[in-house]
Design a protein around this motif. Structure first.
Motif, PDB file in Angstrom:
ATOM      1  N   GLY A 120       0.798  -1.229   0.000  1.00 50.43           N
ATOM      2  CA  GLY A 120       0.000   0.000   0.000  1.00 50.43           C
ATOM      3  C   GLY A 120       0.822   1.267   0.000  1.00 50.43           C
ATOM      4  N   GLY A 121       2.096   1.140   0.319  1.00 47.70           N
ATOM      5  CA  GLY A 121       2.938   2.330   0.340  1.00 47.70           C
ATOM      6  C   GLY A 121       3.418   2.705  -1.039  1.00 47.70           C
ATOM      7  N   ASP A 122       3.251   3.967  -1.413  1.00 45.60           N
ATOM      8  CA  ASP A 122       3.797   4.460  -2.672  1.00 45.60           C
ATOM      9  C   ASP A 122       4.147   5.927  -2.510  1.00 45.60           C
ATOM     10  OD1 ASP A 122       1.411   5.993  -3.004  1.00 45.60           O
ATOM     11  OD2 ASP A 122       0.450   4.340  -4.090  1.00 45.60           O
ATOM     12  N   SER A 123       4.531   6.571  -3.620  1.00 47.53           N
ATOM     13  CA  SER A 123       5.082   7.928  -3.534  1.00 47.53           C
ATOM     14  C   SER A 123       4.062   8.969  -3.108  1.00 47.53           C
ATOM     15  CB  SER A 123       5.683   8.320  -4.879  1.00 47.53           C
ATOM     16  OG  SER A 123       4.696   8.269  -5.897  1.00 47.53           O
ATOM     17  N   THR A 124       2.757   8.671  -3.275  1.00 47.32           N
ATOM     18  CA  THR A 124       1.738   9.701  -3.001  1.00 47.32           C
ATOM     19  C   THR A 124       0.761   9.315  -1.904  1.00 47.32           C
ATOM     20  OG1 THR A 124       0.329   8.806  -4.766  1.00 47.32           O
ATOM     21  CG2 THR A 124       1.857  10.581  -5.361  1.00 47.32           C
ATOM     22  N   THR A 125       0.851   8.101  -1.381  1.00 42.39           N
ATOM     23  CA  THR A 125      -0.081   7.632  -0.359  1.00 42.39           C
ATOM     24  C   THR A 125       0.520   7.813   1.028  1.00 42.39           C
ATOM     25  OG1 THR A 125      -1.016   5.982  -1.876  1.00 42.39           O
ATOM     26  CG2 THR A 125      -1.402   5.660   0.484  1.00 42.39           C
ATOM     27  N   ALA A 126      -0.265   8.371   1.926  1.00 41.10           N
ATOM     28  CA  ALA A 126       0.207   8.624   3.285  1.00 41.10           C
ATOM     29  C   ALA A 126       0.121   7.358   4.119  1.00 41.10           C
ATOM     30  CB  ALA A 126      -0.616   9.726   3.932  1.00 41.10           C
ATOM     31  N   VAL A 127       1.189   7.039   4.817  1.00 37.66           N
ATOM     32  CA  VAL A 127       1.186   5.909   5.736  1.00 37.66           C
ATOM     33  C   VAL A 127       0.468   6.321   7.020  1.00 37.66           C
ATOM     34  CG1 VAL A 127       3.426   6.534   6.746  1.00 37.66           C
ATOM     35  CG2 VAL A 127       2.640   4.163   6.879  1.00 37.66           C
ATOM     36  N   GLY A 128      -0.255   5.380   7.621  1.00 37.64           N
ATOM     37  CA  GLY A 128      -0.944   5.640   8.874  1.00 37.64           C
ATOM     38  C   GLY A 128      -0.560   4.630   9.930  1.00 37.64           C
ATOM     39  N   VAL A 129      -1.216   4.721  11.079  1.00 33.28           N
ATOM     40  CA  VAL A 129      -0.955   3.839  12.210  1.00 33.28           C
ATOM     41  C   VAL A 129      -2.278   3.238  12.664  1.00 33.28           C
ATOM     42  CG1 VAL A 129      -0.012   3.661  14.548  1.00 33.28           C
ATOM     43  CG2 VAL A 129       0.980   5.279  12.918  1.00 33.28           C
ATOM     44  N   THR A 130      -2.281   1.935  12.861  1.00 29.97           N
ATOM     45  CA  THR A 130      -3.462   1.257  13.382  1.00 29.97           C
ATOM     46  C   THR A 130      -3.086   0.458  14.632  1.00 29.97           C
ATOM     47  OG1 THR A 130      -3.071  -0.686  11.975  1.00 29.97           O
ATOM     48  CG2 THR A 130      -4.490   1.055  11.087  1.00 29.97           C
ATOM     49  N   LYS A 131      -4.130  -0.003  15.326  1.00 30.42           N
ATOM     50  CA  LYS A 131      -3.918  -0.801  16.530  1.00 30.42           C
ATOM     51  C   LYS A 131      -4.350  -2.233  16.255  1.00 30.42           C
ATOM     52  CE  LYS A 131      -4.782  -0.595  21.528  1.00 30.42           C
ATOM     53  NZ  LYS A 131      -5.419   0.215  22.606  1.00 30.42           N
ATOM     54  N   VAL A 132      -3.433  -3.161  16.430  1.00 31.59           N
ATOM     55  CA  VAL A 132      -3.690  -4.576  16.184  1.00 31.59           C
ATOM     56  C   VAL A 132      -3.223  -5.376  17.407  1.00 31.59           C
ATOM     57  CG1 VAL A 132      -3.251  -6.552  14.703  1.00 31.59           C
ATOM     58  CG2 VAL A 132      -3.431  -4.263  13.697  1.00 31.59           C
TER      59      VAL A 132
END
Length: 608
Positions: A414-426
């Motif tokens: 899912g990571g690419d040059s224009t997509t923002a990475v997020g944080v989830t709880k697992v």
């Protein structure tokens, strides 16, 4: 930091607006009522006669400059006045090879000009010159005025006065006080024959045949011979740039801690690449200080070693791969994770749309194996073409190298040059939505700048989040010798916005998992005491681990005689807690004339 072109010598003191009039040599005597040099220089930085024509100004030729566009000669009045604020020397700009010779007694008729090296927009101080000159030779073979000695006793400890608020902070109109301020002292000697003796080198010889010395041997000295820049109020007044009027091939190849023994003598100039500069007619003899490159210790089996290393625009055409590999394997002892900054795409600065850097990275990995190191794996995200700053067409980016025998990378698509990475709880733990991923790449903070690269690693069952950074450079900031005091640091506006975004992302990880191991590292392009560092650290989300070192050892870069911090490794509370970590700034580049990068790598060892 600002880059410099190969044509830099041509820009040292020559006024672009000056017409290059050849000197006309006459034989008539000087007028008895001639204006003197100290009348031209005056008691401020700006000549009271600027823009006016002066006639038959007398002086002895102390040096000539025959190269570049700034050709001309310096003259000095052998009969000085009694005012220490007025210089007795001035540069005569001829634009072509000067006909005057050292020791000539001359008179000069011409126009007084104030030239600002680098243009007025740079904020630099100006150089007082006589332009469009007509030169009369009165006699030849005269003794040159004795040089003024610059040493620790003559240079004040205070750096510069506060600028005039009515003049936007400029010091140009303020009366010079050479006994109170270092910059005023140097200005009062502009164009005069000066001398330093047994001066220690504090910035190594660069590709432009220049180095920096200090005339204050004990001013913020460290054990390796440099001078440390530890705060905005510690500008280090003893620093002085040295160039030569001789052949560049004869210029000494000096490292930090070496000494120019004996005397170095010549006129005191001012240029856009460092300010006050002794342009030597006579250079001291280089005496080696024996400085050697450092090697860090090997991490133990239970320690995770994480490093950051700016490899300075590395692309496949470079000849430095073997040396970088040797530094990583031998000097850094093969860290488990290495954040590389300034990895260029596969054809370097060629601007043809290429963004892939596989060839660049794999060439370095192969060189590391050949040097006896591990077979690193790697992760990165290609930038959008020409959107991340740096050298046009180069598409620099951060890259994670990691030793798969010691640490694993958590690949999450899912990571690419224009997509923002997020944080989830697992399962009660923090997890990146993409790994690798980029932090909010569409945010205006990252316009024409490198976007942070976030990755999730696992070491001995423990997750470690690593954020590789290369923040906005200091290009465009006014220099320490600026006419504006204090100088304006315009570049930090964007850098502060970037630091805010990085801190917010780290906080989002810690909000999910308070005890998460988070490392934000890279070329932060700012000091450990800076506003940028304070924003990155926030309310304790991060802490710059270089501050665990003694103050005299806090440096990763050497610029204009000041050893300073630009590269940092910041750690979350879980890593800092109990001080169960070691930090090492491994000095393999910044202090040496044969450096392969201008940055020193940094290593953090800790037990997750």
């Amino acid at each position: 930091m600002p880059s410099r072109s190969s044509a830099r010598l041509a820009a040292l003191t020559v006024a672009a607006v000056c017409s290059a009039a050849s000197a006309v040599v006459l034989t008539s005597p000087a007028h008895a009522d001639a204006v003197r040099i100290h009348d031209i220089q005056g008691t401020t930085r700006i000549s009271p006669l600027a823009g006016q024509k002066v006639t038959d100004v007398p002086g002895i030729v102390t040096a000539t400059r025959t190269y570049g566009s700034s050709r001309g000669f310096w003259i000095q009045d052998p009969t000085p006045d009694d005012n220490p604020a007025t210089s007795e020397g001035v540069f005569v700009f001829t634009g072509s090879a000067p006909k005057a010779a050292v020791g000539d007694s001359v008179t000069v008729t011409g126009t007084v000009s104030e030239y600002v090296p680098g243009s007025a927009s740079s904020g630099n101080q100006s150089v007082t010159e006589i332009t469009k000159p007509t030169v009369t030779t009165v006699s030849t073979g005269n003794p040159v005025p004795a040089p003024v000695v610059i040493d620790e006793n003559s240079v004040p400890d205070a750096y510069a006065p506060e600028g005039d608020t009515a003049a936007n902070g400029s010091v140009n109109g303020l009366p010079l006080d050479p006994s109170a301020y270092a910059l005023d002292h140097y200005e009062s000697l502009e164009g005069m024959n000066v001398q330093v003796a047994d001066a220690r080198v504090v910035t190594a010889t660069d590709p432009y045949s220049e180095l920096w010395v200090t005339v204050k041997p004990y001013e913020h000295r460290n054990r390796r011979g440099g001078t440390v820049y530890g705060s905005y109020d510690s500008q280090n007044t003893g620093r002085l740039q040295i160039q030569s009027l001789g052949a560049t091939a004869d210029f000494p190849k000096a490292n930090v801690g070496d000494t120019l023994s004996g005397t170095t003598t010549g006129p005191l100039d001012f240029n856009q690449f460092g300010g006050y500069t002794l342009v030597a007619s006579k250079l001291g003899t280089l005496q080696s200080g024996g400085l050697e490159r450092e090697t860090t210790r090997k991490q133990s089996r239970g320690e995770l070693a994480v490093a950051t290393y700016n490899v300075e625009n590395l692309d496949p055409s470079d000849a430095t791969f073997d040396k970088h590999a040797a530094a990583i394997v031998n000097n850094l002892q093969s860290p488990d994770i290495v954040s590389l900054e300034e990895i260029q795409d596969d054809n370097g600065a060629k601007d043809d749309g290429t963004v892939d850097a596989s060839e660049t990275v794999n060439k370095l990995i192969d060189a590391i194996v050949a040097a006896g190191g591990p077979k690193y794996d790697w992760r990165s995200i290609d930038p959008v073409n020409d959107q991340d700053g740096g050298e046009p067409g180069g598409n620099i980016r951060q890259v994670f190298l990691f030793n798969p025998e010691r640490v694993s990378f958590v690949d999450r698509p899912g990571g690419d040059s224009t997509t923002a990475v997020g944080v989830t709880k697992v399962h009660g733990k923090a997890q990146l939505t993409a790994s690798p991923g980029r932090i909010d790449p569409a945010n205006a903070a990252w316009t024409n700048s490198r976007k942070p690269l976030a990755g999730e690693f696992v070491f001995r069952g423990k997750t470690v989040f690593v954020i590789a950074n290369h923040l906005n450079s200091k290009g465009g900031d006014q220099g320490l010798t600026s006419q504006y005091q204090p100088p304006v640091r315009s570049s930090e506006i964007q850098r502060h916005a970037q630091a805010t975004e990085v801190n917010a992302f780290v906080k989002s990880v810690l909000d999910v998992q308070k005890n998460a191991n988070v490392i934000a590292l890279g070329d932060m392009n700012d000091f450990e005491f800076s506003g940028t560092a304070k924003i990155l650290e926030g309310d304790g989300e991060l802490w710059s681990a270089i501050k665990s070192l003694p103050r005299s050892e806090r440096y990763t870069y050497d610029y204009q005689g000041n050893e300073q911090v630009l590269d940092q490794i910041l750690i979350s509370p879980a890593i800092r807690r109990g001080c169960d970590f070691e930090y090492d700034s491994v000095h393999v580049n910044s202090e040496f004339h044969d450096q392969i990068s201008d940055h020193d790598p940094q290593v953090l060892r800790f037990r997750p």
